[in-house]
Design a protein around this motif. Structure first.
Motif, PDB file in Angstrom:
ATOM      1  N   ARG A  88      72.909 125.104   9.271  1.00  0.00           N
ATOM      2  CA  ARG A  88      72.844 125.037   7.791  1.00  0.00           C
ATOM      3  C   ARG A  88      74.152 125.452   7.063  1.00  0.00           C
ATOM      4  O   ARG A  88      74.703 125.183   6.118  1.00  0.00           O
ATOM      5  CB  ARG A  88      71.688 126.085   7.339  1.00  0.00           C
ATOM      6  N   GLY A  89      74.826 126.543   7.607  1.00  0.00           N
ATOM      7  CA  GLY A  89      76.098 126.948   7.070  1.00  0.00           C
ATOM      8  C   GLY A  89      77.177 126.349   7.412  1.00  0.00           C
ATOM      9  O   GLY A  89      78.266 126.876   7.019  1.00  0.00           O
ATOM     10  N   ALA A  90      77.166 125.331   8.337  1.00  0.00           N
ATOM     11  CA  ALA A  90      78.570 124.667   8.888  1.00  0.00           C
ATOM     12  C   ALA A  90      79.064 123.896   7.966  1.00  0.00           C
ATOM     13  O   ALA A  90      78.566 123.501   6.895  1.00  0.00           O
ATOM     14  CB  ALA A  90      77.849 123.890  10.135  1.00  0.00           C
ATOM     15  N   ASN A  91      80.290 123.692   8.093  1.00  0.00           N
ATOM     16  CA  ASN A  91      81.162 122.778   7.218  1.00  0.00           C
ATOM     17  C   ASN A  91      80.600 121.334   6.919  1.00  0.00           C
ATOM     18  O   ASN A  91      80.149 120.845   8.301  1.00  0.00           O
ATOM     19  CB  ASN A  91      82.576 122.813   7.810  1.00  0.00           C
ATOM     20  N   PRO A  92      80.716 120.863   5.992  1.00  0.00           N
ATOM     21  CA  PRO A  92      80.006 119.285   5.687  1.00  0.00           C
ATOM     22  C   PRO A  92      80.698 118.254   6.916  1.00  0.00           C
ATOM     23  O   PRO A  92      80.187 117.216   7.178  1.00  0.00           O
ATOM     24  CB  PRO A  92      80.367 119.235   4.271  1.00  0.00           C
ATOM     25  N   ARG A  93      82.016 118.662   7.336  1.00  0.00           N
ATOM     26  CA  ARG A  93      82.340 117.577   8.075  1.00  0.00           C
ATOM     27  C   ARG A  93      81.917 117.781   9.621  1.00  0.00           C
ATOM     28  O   ARG A  93      82.130 116.751  10.129  1.00  0.00           O
ATOM     29  CB  ARG A  93      84.175 117.912   8.298  1.00  0.00           C
ATOM     30  N   PHE A  94      81.194 118.533   9.729  1.00  0.00           N
ATOM     31  CA  PHE A  94      80.396 118.612  11.114  1.00  0.00           C
ATOM     32  C   PHE A  94      78.708 118.116  10.911  1.00  0.00           C
ATOM     33  O   PHE A  94      77.803 118.264  11.608  1.00  0.00           O
ATOM     34  CB  PHE A  94      80.078 119.985  11.470  1.00  0.00           C
TER      35      PHE A  94
ATOM     36  N   SER B  60      77.415 115.121  10.997  1.00  0.00           N
ATOM     37  CA  SER B  60      76.854 114.196  12.092  1.00  0.00           C
ATOM     38  C   SER B  60      76.361 114.971  13.196  1.00  0.00           C
ATOM     39  O   SER B  60      75.416 114.666  13.832  1.00  0.00           O
ATOM     40  CB  SER B  60      77.645 113.104  12.415  1.00  0.00           C
ATOM     41  N   SER B  61      77.180 115.903  13.753  1.00  0.00           N
ATOM     42  CA  SER B  61      76.817 116.829  14.835  1.00  0.00           C
ATOM     43  C   SER B  61      75.779 117.738  14.604  1.00  0.00           C
ATOM     44  O   SER B  61      75.013 117.852  15.493  1.00  0.00           O
ATOM     45  CB  SER B  61      78.118 117.542  15.269  1.00  0.00           C
ATOM     46  N   CYS B  62      75.760 118.218  13.424  1.00  0.00           N
ATOM     47  CA  CYS B  62      74.424 118.901  13.161  1.00  0.00           C
ATOM     48  C   CYS B  62      73.276 118.195  13.303  1.00  0.00           C
ATOM     49  O   CYS B  62      72.207 118.804  13.622  1.00  0.00           O
ATOM     50  CB  CYS B  62      74.585 119.541  11.880  1.00  0.00           C
ATOM     51  N   ASP B  63      73.127 116.959  12.888  1.00  0.00           N
ATOM     52  CA  ASP B  63      71.921 116.213  13.026  1.00  0.00           C
ATOM     53  C   ASP B  63      71.549 115.977  14.360  1.00  0.00           C
ATOM     54  O   ASP B  63      70.482 115.994  14.597  1.00  0.00           O
ATOM     55  CB  ASP B  63      72.100 114.816  12.128  1.00  0.00           C
ATOM     56  N   ILE B  64      72.671 115.749  15.175  1.00  0.00           N
ATOM     57  CA  ILE B  64      72.338 115.455  16.511  1.00  0.00           C
ATOM     58  C   ILE B  64      71.754 116.867  17.265  1.00  0.00           C
ATOM     59  O   ILE B  64      70.791 116.631  18.075  1.00  0.00           O
ATOM     60  CB  ILE B  64      73.426 114.968  17.330  1.00  0.00           C
TER      61      ILE B  64
ATOM     62  N   SER C 204      74.506 129.337  21.908  1.00  0.00           N
ATOM     63  CA  SER C 204      75.519 129.329  22.568  1.00  0.00           C
ATOM     64  C   SER C 204      75.914 127.730  22.679  1.00  0.00           C
ATOM     65  O   SER C 204      77.097 127.319  22.608  1.00  0.00           O
ATOM     66  CB  SER C 204      75.529 130.019  24.150  1.00  0.00           C
ATOM     67  N   SER C 205      74.836 126.908  23.044  1.00  0.00           N
ATOM     68  CA  SER C 205      75.157 125.554  23.597  1.00  0.00           C
ATOM     69  C   SER C 205      75.482 124.934  22.113  1.00  0.00           C
ATOM     70  O   SER C 205      76.420 123.996  21.938  1.00  0.00           O
ATOM     71  CB  SER C 205      73.842 124.759  23.928  1.00  0.00           C
ATOM     72  N   ALA C 206      74.716 125.355  21.203  1.00  0.00           N
ATOM     73  CA  ALA C 206      74.993 124.764  19.755  1.00  0.00           C
ATOM     74  C   ALA C 206      76.418 125.019  19.029  1.00  0.00           C
ATOM     75  O   ALA C 206      77.240 124.108  18.764  1.00  0.00           O
ATOM     76  CB  ALA C 206      74.135 125.146  18.718  1.00  0.00           C
TER      77      ALA C 206
ATOM     78  N   ALA D 116      82.035 123.421  18.478  1.00  0.00           N
ATOM     79  CA  ALA D 116      83.679 123.704  18.873  1.00  0.00           C
ATOM     80  C   ALA D 116      84.172 122.444  19.503  1.00  0.00           C
ATOM     81  O   ALA D 116      85.420 122.227  19.263  1.00  0.00           O
ATOM     82  CB  ALA D 116      83.776 124.588  19.891  1.00  0.00           C
ATOM     83  N   LEU D 117      83.596 121.433  20.241  1.00  0.00           N
ATOM     84  CA  LEU D 117      83.959 120.373  20.630  1.00  0.00           C
ATOM     85  C   LEU D 117      84.349 119.134  19.648  1.00  0.00           C
ATOM     86  O   LEU D 117      85.334 118.419  19.682  1.00  0.00           O
ATOM     87  CB  LEU D 117      82.909 119.737  21.843  1.00  0.00           C
ATOM     88  N   LYS D 118      83.219 119.329  18.608  1.00  0.00           N
ATOM     89  CA  LYS D 118      83.631 118.231  17.625  1.00  0.00           C
ATOM     90  C   LYS D 118      84.795 118.622  16.795  1.00  0.00           C
ATOM     91  O   LYS D 118      85.507 117.776  16.361  1.00  0.00           O
ATOM     92  CB  LYS D 118      82.388 118.137  16.557  1.00  0.00           C
ATOM     93  N   GLU D 119      85.079 120.060  16.820  1.00  0.00           N
ATOM     94  CA  GLU D 119      86.162 120.577  15.942  1.00  0.00           C
ATOM     95  C   GLU D 119      87.578 120.034  16.730  1.00  0.00           C
ATOM     96  O   GLU D 119      88.420 119.639  15.888  1.00  0.00           O
ATOM     97  CB  GLU D 119      86.056 121.937  15.752  1.00  0.00           C
ATOM     98  N   LEU D 120      87.421 120.181  17.958  1.00  0.00           N
ATOM     99  CA  LEU D 120      88.498 119.741  18.710  1.00  0.00           C
ATOM    100  C   LEU D 120      88.870 118.100  18.452  1.00  0.00           C
ATOM    101  O   LEU D 120      89.962 117.912  18.386  1.00  0.00           O
ATOM    102  CB  LEU D 120      88.477 120.248  20.259  1.00  0.00           C
ATOM    103  N   ARG D 121      87.906 117.368  18.540  1.00  0.00           N
ATOM    104  CA  ARG D 121      88.077 115.911  18.178  1.00  0.00           C
ATOM    105  C   ARG D 121      88.748 115.909  16.989  1.00  0.00           C
ATOM    106  O   ARG D 121      89.464 114.517  16.753  1.00  0.00           O
ATOM    107  CB  ARG D 121      86.642 115.241  18.530  1.00  0.00           C
ATOM    108  N   LEU D 122      88.106 116.171  15.843  1.00  0.00           N
ATOM    109  CA  LEU D 122      88.661 116.159  14.591  1.00  0.00           C
ATOM    110  C   LEU D 122      90.222 116.334  14.341  1.00  0.00           C
ATOM    111  O   LEU D 122      90.902 115.900  13.747  1.00  0.00           O
ATOM    112  CB  LEU D 122      87.736 116.952  13.619  1.00  0.00           C
ATOM    113  N   ALA D 123      90.545 117.580  15.123  1.00  0.00           N
ATOM    114  CA  ALA D 123      91.791 118.117  15.067  1.00  0.00           C
ATOM    115  C   ALA D 123      92.853 116.814  15.902  1.00  0.00           C
ATOM    116  O   ALA D 123      93.780 116.686  15.269  1.00  0.00           O
ATOM    117  CB  ALA D 123      92.238 119.423  15.828  1.00  0.00           C
ATOM    118  N   GLU D 124      92.387 116.377  16.965  1.00  0.00           N
ATOM    119  CA  GLU D 124      93.028 115.260  17.564  1.00  0.00           C
ATOM    120  C   GLU D 124      93.315 113.849  16.902  1.00  0.00           C
ATOM    121  O   GLU D 124      94.251 113.487  16.781  1.00  0.00           O
ATOM    122  CB  GLU D 124      92.433 115.136  19.167  1.00  0.00           C
TER     123      GLU D 124
END
Length: 373
Positions: free
Chosen positions: A191-197, A199-203, A213-215, A220-228
């Motif tokens: 609920r409190g995650a940044n709006p750029r995540f 799509s990942s939040c829905d999954i 921990s898994s969520a 964190a993996l999605k954040e790494l992809r967006l940075a690349e």
């Protein structure tokens, strides 16, 4: 030189004391009756409890967990969990309790120390006083801590920092008796995650068995992809804006800047002007004949004047007979005198520069003054 004689087994205790006295001196028997030095009395307590308990630090949960682990390592939990001490107190129990108290004093701040200080304390009294102080007003604190936990958002924080803040908020609720289960942790994390995540939040929300921990790892993996992806877009934009060579000459395909175009136009205009002067010189030579160049007459300097102020009424009077001295019209040569419809014609004032004499301009000062008035 003293010798040890053979003794019977019936008097073994007294004989052992006599034998130790003969070998090590008279004080060795008293040392055997005293309690032995504990092996954990000289440990570095900060290696086991690396933080200091403080009212402002909000670290009671971490301090409590580390201190309980330390006491459990050396089998001293009975000194803080409320186990009744032996009656009468033994020297070994007193020594162990003093050791636990020294650990407590070494890992709390001065403010906490002043609050729990009392006469004739034991390790259990100190432990109970600390817990009561940090667990005071649990119900009102739980309301405010629940609100802070529910309204926490990521903002500009990284996924890792956001997860740590979420975990700290849950630990504060647990300290006041309101533990948060893993499902609520995951839902509030999404609920409190940044709006750029989004799509990942829905999954992640579609997985009912996912843990906190898994969520957090997926975000964190999605954040790494967006940075690349951001790095790739930046490098592509830089390559597109860099001028590339054209043909074998290697010149830039970009047009020259405006300053360079202006300089080229001025150079071309100057060259054209020079060619025109050369053509005019050749034409002058042809007009002068083939015999050579004729000497040119010196030209007088131009005067600053003339300044001529002409009155149109005066000219009409001279041409058409508005004035009294003019000639008549075509009808009979009859003169038209007198003032006209608009009154008498105004006098013409003319200021004309005089003839050139001696190369200097002469002005009619009276006429100029009259014209300016």
């Amino acid at each position: 030189m003293s010798t040890i004689t053979h003794v019977d087994s019936g008097d073994s205790d007294s004989d052992c004391s006599i034998g130790f006295s003969l070998l090590f001196g008279d004080d060795s028997a008293a040392q055997i009756d005293s309690p032995m030095a504990l092996p954990y009395a000289a440990i570095n307590v900060h290696s086991y409890v690396p933080m200091k308990l403080d009212f402002r630090a909000d670290n009671f949960s971490k301090w409590k967990a580390c201190f309980e682990a330390l006491c459990g390592t050396f089998a001293l939990m009975s000194h803080i969990d409320g186990t009744a001490p032996p009656n009468p107190l033994t020297p070994l129990w007193i020594q162990e309790d003093c050791c636990v108290r020294s650990w407590i004093y070494s890992t709390i701040s001065d403010a906490v120390h002043d609050f729990i200080m009392e006469a004739d304390p034991t390790a259990h009294k100190l432990w109970a006083g600390i817990a009561a102080r940090f667990w005071a007003n649990r119900a009102p604190r739980a309301i405010f801590l629940s609100q802070a936990f529910m309204t926490l958002t990521q903002g500009d924080l990284s996924v890792e920092a956001y997860g740590q803040e979420r975990k700290k908020a849950a630990d504060r609720l647990r300290d006041v008796g309101r533990p948060v289960d893993d499902t609520m942790m995951v839902l509030n994390l999404l609920r409190g995650a940044n709006p750029r995540f989004s799509s990942s939040c829905d999954i992640i929300a579609d997985d009912p068995d996912i843990t906190f921990s898994s969520a957090l790892d997926r975000l964190a993996l999605k954040e790494l992809r967006l940075a690349e992806e951001a790095k790739l877009v930046t490098s592509t934009a830089l390559n597109a804006s860099t001028p590339s060579g054209c043909g074998s000459s290697g010149r830039s395909s970009m047009p020259p800047p405006p300053q360079q175009l202006l300089a080229q136009q001025q150079q071309q205009g100057g060259g054209g002007g020079g060619g025109g002067q050369q053509r005019r010189k050749r034409n002058n030579n042809r007009k002068g004949g083939g015999g050579g160049q004729q000497p040119q007459q010196p030209r007088a300097p131009n005067p600053n004047g003339p300044w001529i102020c002409i009155n149109p009424w005066g000219q009409q009077g001279q041409a058409g007979g508005f004035g009294g001295g003019g000639q008549g019209s075509r009808g009979g040569g009859q003169q038209r005198g007198g003032p006209g419809l608009l009154g008498s014609a105004p006098q013409a004032h003319t200021a004309v520069a005089a003839q050139q004499s001696g190369g200097q301009a002469q002005w009619d000062m009276a006429g100029l003054v009259a014209a300016l008035q």
